[in-house]
Design an enzyme around this catalytic site. Structure first.
Site, PDB file in Angstrom:
ATOM      1  N   HIS A  28      74.545 -19.381  13.962  1.00 58.32           N
ATOM      2  CA  HIS A  28      73.971 -18.220  13.265  1.00 58.32           C
ATOM      3  C   HIS A  28      74.942 -17.042  13.302  1.00 58.32           C
ATOM      4  CE1 HIS A  28      69.564 -19.491  12.898  1.00 58.32           C
ATOM      5  NE2 HIS A  28      70.234 -20.539  13.323  1.00 58.32           N
ATOM      6  N   HIS A 373      78.407 -33.662  12.542  1.00 59.21           N
ATOM      7  CA  HIS A 373      76.944 -33.735  12.589  1.00 59.21           C
ATOM      8  C   HIS A 373      76.327 -33.057  11.363  1.00 59.21           C
ATOM      9  CE1 HIS A 373      77.475 -29.583  13.614  1.00 59.21           C
ATOM     10  NE2 HIS A 373      76.226 -29.386  13.952  1.00 59.21           N
ATOM     11  N   SER A 378      79.615 -26.372   9.480  1.00 55.88           N
ATOM     12  CA  SER A 378      80.632 -27.428   9.486  1.00 55.88           C
ATOM     13  C   SER A 378      80.737 -28.066   8.103  1.00 55.88           C
ATOM     14  CB  SER A 378      80.289 -28.490  10.534  1.00 55.88           C
ATOM     15  OG  SER A 378      80.336 -27.911  11.824  1.00 55.88           O
ATOM     16  N   GLY A 396      67.013 -31.565  11.770  1.00 53.29           N
ATOM     17  CA  GLY A 396      66.915 -30.357  10.952  1.00 53.29           C
ATOM     18  C   GLY A 396      67.594 -30.525   9.614  1.00 53.29           C
ATOM     19  N   ASP A 397      68.312 -29.469   9.195  1.00 50.89           N
ATOM     20  CA  ASP A 397      68.949 -29.485   7.867  1.00 50.89           C
ATOM     21  C   ASP A 397      70.203 -30.351   7.821  1.00 50.89           C
ATOM     22  OD1 ASP A 397      70.257 -27.582   9.575  1.00 50.89           O
ATOM     23  OD2 ASP A 397      71.310 -26.842   7.807  1.00 50.89           O
TER      24      ASP A 397
HETATM   25  N1  UDP Z   1      82.776 -24.800  16.068  1.00 45.96           N
HETATM   26  C1  UDP Z   1      83.969 -24.445  16.645  1.00 45.96           C
HETATM   27  N2  UDP Z   1      84.529 -25.310  17.539  1.00 45.96           N
HETATM   28  C2  UDP Z   1      83.960 -26.487  17.892  1.00 45.96           C
HETATM   29  C3  UDP Z   1      82.732 -26.844  17.286  1.00 45.96           C
HETATM   30  C4  UDP Z   1      82.173 -25.978  16.371  1.00 45.96           C
HETATM   31  O1  UDP Z   1      84.520 -23.384  16.362  1.00 45.96           O
HETATM   32  O2  UDP Z   1      84.516 -27.188  18.720  1.00 45.96           O
HETATM   33  C5  UDP Z   1      82.147 -23.856  15.119  1.00 45.96           C
HETATM   34  C6  UDP Z   1      82.161 -24.409  13.719  1.00 45.96           C
HETATM   35  O3  UDP Z   1      83.365 -24.050  13.080  1.00 45.96           O
HETATM   36  C7  UDP Z   1      80.911 -23.786  13.099  1.00 45.96           C
HETATM   37  C8  UDP Z   1      79.976 -23.582  14.275  1.00 45.96           C
HETATM   38  O4  UDP Z   1      80.767 -23.677  15.449  1.00 45.96           O
HETATM   39  O5  UDP Z   1      81.242 -22.542  12.502  1.00 45.96           O
HETATM   40  C9  UDP Z   1      78.894 -24.626  14.351  1.00 45.96           C
HETATM   41  O6  UDP Z   1      77.962 -24.401  13.345  1.00 45.96           O
HETATM   42  P1  UDP Z   1      77.261 -25.592  12.589  1.00 45.96           P
HETATM   43  O7  UDP Z   1      76.312 -24.988  11.597  1.00 45.96           O
HETATM   44  O8  UDP Z   1      78.246 -26.537  12.022  1.00 45.96           O
HETATM   45  O9  UDP Z   1      76.486 -26.383  13.723  1.00 45.96           O
HETATM   46  P2  UDP Z   1      75.481 -25.946  14.893  1.00 45.96           P
HETATM   47  O10 UDP Z   1      76.314 -25.623  16.070  1.00 45.96           O
HETATM   48  O11 UDP Z   1      74.677 -24.769  14.410  1.00 45.96           O
HETATM   49  O12 UDP Z   1      74.670 -27.180  15.103  1.00 45.96           O
END
Ligand code: UDP
Length: 481
Positions: A28, A373, A378, A396-397
């Site tokens: 977020h 995922h 991502s 989820g989404d």
């Molecule tokens: N991210 C990162 N390094 C990692 C894994 C994730 O910087 O090793 C960042 C990725 O670029 C993204 C966010 O963390 O901006 C993850 O958001 P996403 O909506 O993909 O997944 P969530 O963590 O909310 O499940």
């Protein structure tokens, strides 16, 4: 106001001022901060707020004192600074890891704490913007007599699905009738297995469903509903939803690489909201590999794979014969098969890191594909980087996002769950070797071009951001003239 030594503060206090409020999660914070950067760049002061717990994590990840986060940092023609409020849970209370308890504490402590934060601002506030899971921010804005907006941090397709569900505008699967195909304007027919899992009668995450739907209950009080998407990607659903709710597409919200970001080039601090410290050696390691050779694997900031899945993933990656960069967060490390980390290091077949600088990784020429995922950030980051994917959604989404990547965008394949090693190997091969892989790569490159065009000056995203800034400039006019 803090940071008077920067010399730009006087200037910042005469700018239109937007308060942005983020739910305390990396997925977020990232899109809201990226939105903040674009808005600030047009000559706006943005105060980005989240909870005290986020302050502690950001401070630890960046090795910066919490107090320094309040300093306004120049971004383009404007400034960004951070402020934090109490979430009602003591720093070391494990209750924070329980979503039900966290949501309940946030809901009772958040509104008065945020209202006090806004009231004590030293620059008049033009409007308040929040992201999902904290729907009460709109009520706080209304109470303070301020215009408000929401940044929807998932796809427009998912927005439309929740909207139609909340307002009972279409038939959805229920306990009595679980096998319903959902028909929505601007979207292909959706089978139950294509829906955000929170909407399924079997979902254990009732709290998330409720808090998401609550936002759709008070959305009519928002002056703007922004979505982290772009017209070229989702114009059909954006148009089809417009008669019910206008969505302003201002994505893909990605961070420019530091060297192109401007702020670093000027010797200025780069503004980040990282909750984890990224392993910088990832980039150096990628640099030692030929173009399009490496499999990058990450399941984001929340998902934890089961021990069985970790085991299959581990041996599947090894069997793929390609070097791999695998993000195994600290909370998942013990689920790796015994001896695997040591074998990886000894044989030099991959690199395991606790957190990567993901956008820089995806932009690196050594990356051949992204096993993801399919969190929405991502998903957009993969499209913007033009990298083919192996989609492995969990909840989820992520589920509809995976469908979009594979079926609508044609940029990858879906790894069936639960993953088994031969399938990991097959999927990696499918997007990296042979004629089909070549076609997938071409489509990924086309999506990259479309995303870059949307973000570029004069593109759809750029126009929407500038129009918003014009509106808040007018709102702030009495204070700035
Ligand atoms: N991210 C990162 N390094 C990692 C894994 C994730 O910087 O090793 C960042 C990725 O670029 C993204 C966010 O963390 O901006 C993850 O958001 P996403 O909506 O993909 O997944 P969530 O963590 O909310 O499940």
């Amino acid at each position: 106001m803090a940071g008077t030594e920067e010399g730009g503060v006087g200037e910042a206090s005469r700018m239109p001022h937007v308060v942005m409020v983020s739910f305390p999660a990396q997925g977020h914070l990232n899109p809201l901060l990226r939105f903040a950067k674009r808005v600030a760049a047009e000559g706006v002061l943005v105060t980005l707020c989240s909870t005290d717990h986020i302050a502690r994590r950001m401070s630890a990840a960046a090795s910066t004192p919490v107090a320094a986060l309040a300093d306004p940092t120049p971004v383009g023609r404007g400034f960004i600074r951070f402020e934090f409020f109490d979430d009602g849970i003591a720093p070391d209370d494990p209750a924070r890891d329980n979503l039900d308890l966290l949501m309940a504490a946030l809901r009772s402590t958040g509104p008065p704490a945020l209202a006090a934060l806004v009231r004590r601002q030293d620059v008049p506030v033009a409007c308040i913007i929040n992201n999902p899971f904290i729907p009460w921010v709109l009520d706080v804005a209304a109470e303070l007599g301020l215009p408000s907006g929401v940044l929807w941090v998932q796809s427009a397709a998912v927005f439309s699905i929740y909207y139609h569900y909340r307002h009972a505008l279409a038939a959805f699967p229920s306990e009595d009738e679980p096998d319903v195909t959902v028909q929505l304007p601007g979207l292909p027919p959706l089978r139950p297995e294509d829906l955000p899992t929170f909407l399924l009668p079997t979902s254990p995450y009732k709290i998330l469903k409720n808090v998401i739907l609550e936002q759709f209950g008070n959305l009519s009080s928002a002056s703007w509903v922004f979505a982290n998407t772009f017209e070229e990607l989702e114009h059909e659903v954006i148009e089809a939803t417009a008669n019910r709710q206008v969505l302003i597409p201002i994505g893909p919200l990605t961070d420019p690489p530091p060297e192109e970001g401007g702020s670093k080039g000027n010797g200025r601090r780069e503004v980040r909201a990282d909750l984890f410290k990224a392993a910088e050696e990832s980039i150096e390691w990628l640099g030692r590999h030929p173009p399009r050779s490496v499999v990058y694997v990450s399941v984001g900031s929340v998902v934890v794979l089961s021990e069985e899945e970790m085991e299959e993933m581990a041996w599947g990656l090894k069997q793929s014969g390609r070097p791999f960069l695998w993000v195994v967060r600290r909370d998942a490390r013990e689920r790796l098969p015994t001896g695997f980390a040591e074998a990886v290091a000894a044989e030099g077949i991959g690199l395991l890191v606790e957190w990567s600088p993901q956008e820089r990784v995806l932009a690196h020429e050594a990356v051949a594909c992204f096993l993801t995922h399919c969190g929405w950030n991502s998903t957009l980051e993969a499209l913007t980087a033009g990298v083919p994917v192996v989609a492995y959604p969990q909840w989820g989404d992520q589920v509809p996002d995976a469908k979009m990547l594979v079926e609508a965008c044609g940029v990858g394949v879906r790894l069936p769950a639960p993953a088994i090693r031969s399938e990991v190997q097959r999927c990696v091969k499918a997007v990296t070797d042979g004629e089909t892989a070549e076609a997938t790569r071409r489509r990924a490159a086309e999506w990259k071009e479309a995303a870059v065009k949307a973000e570029a000056e004069g593109g759809s995203t750029d126009r929407h951001i500038k129009a918003f800034v014009e509106e808040i400039r007018k709102l702030a006019a009495p204070a700035t003239n």
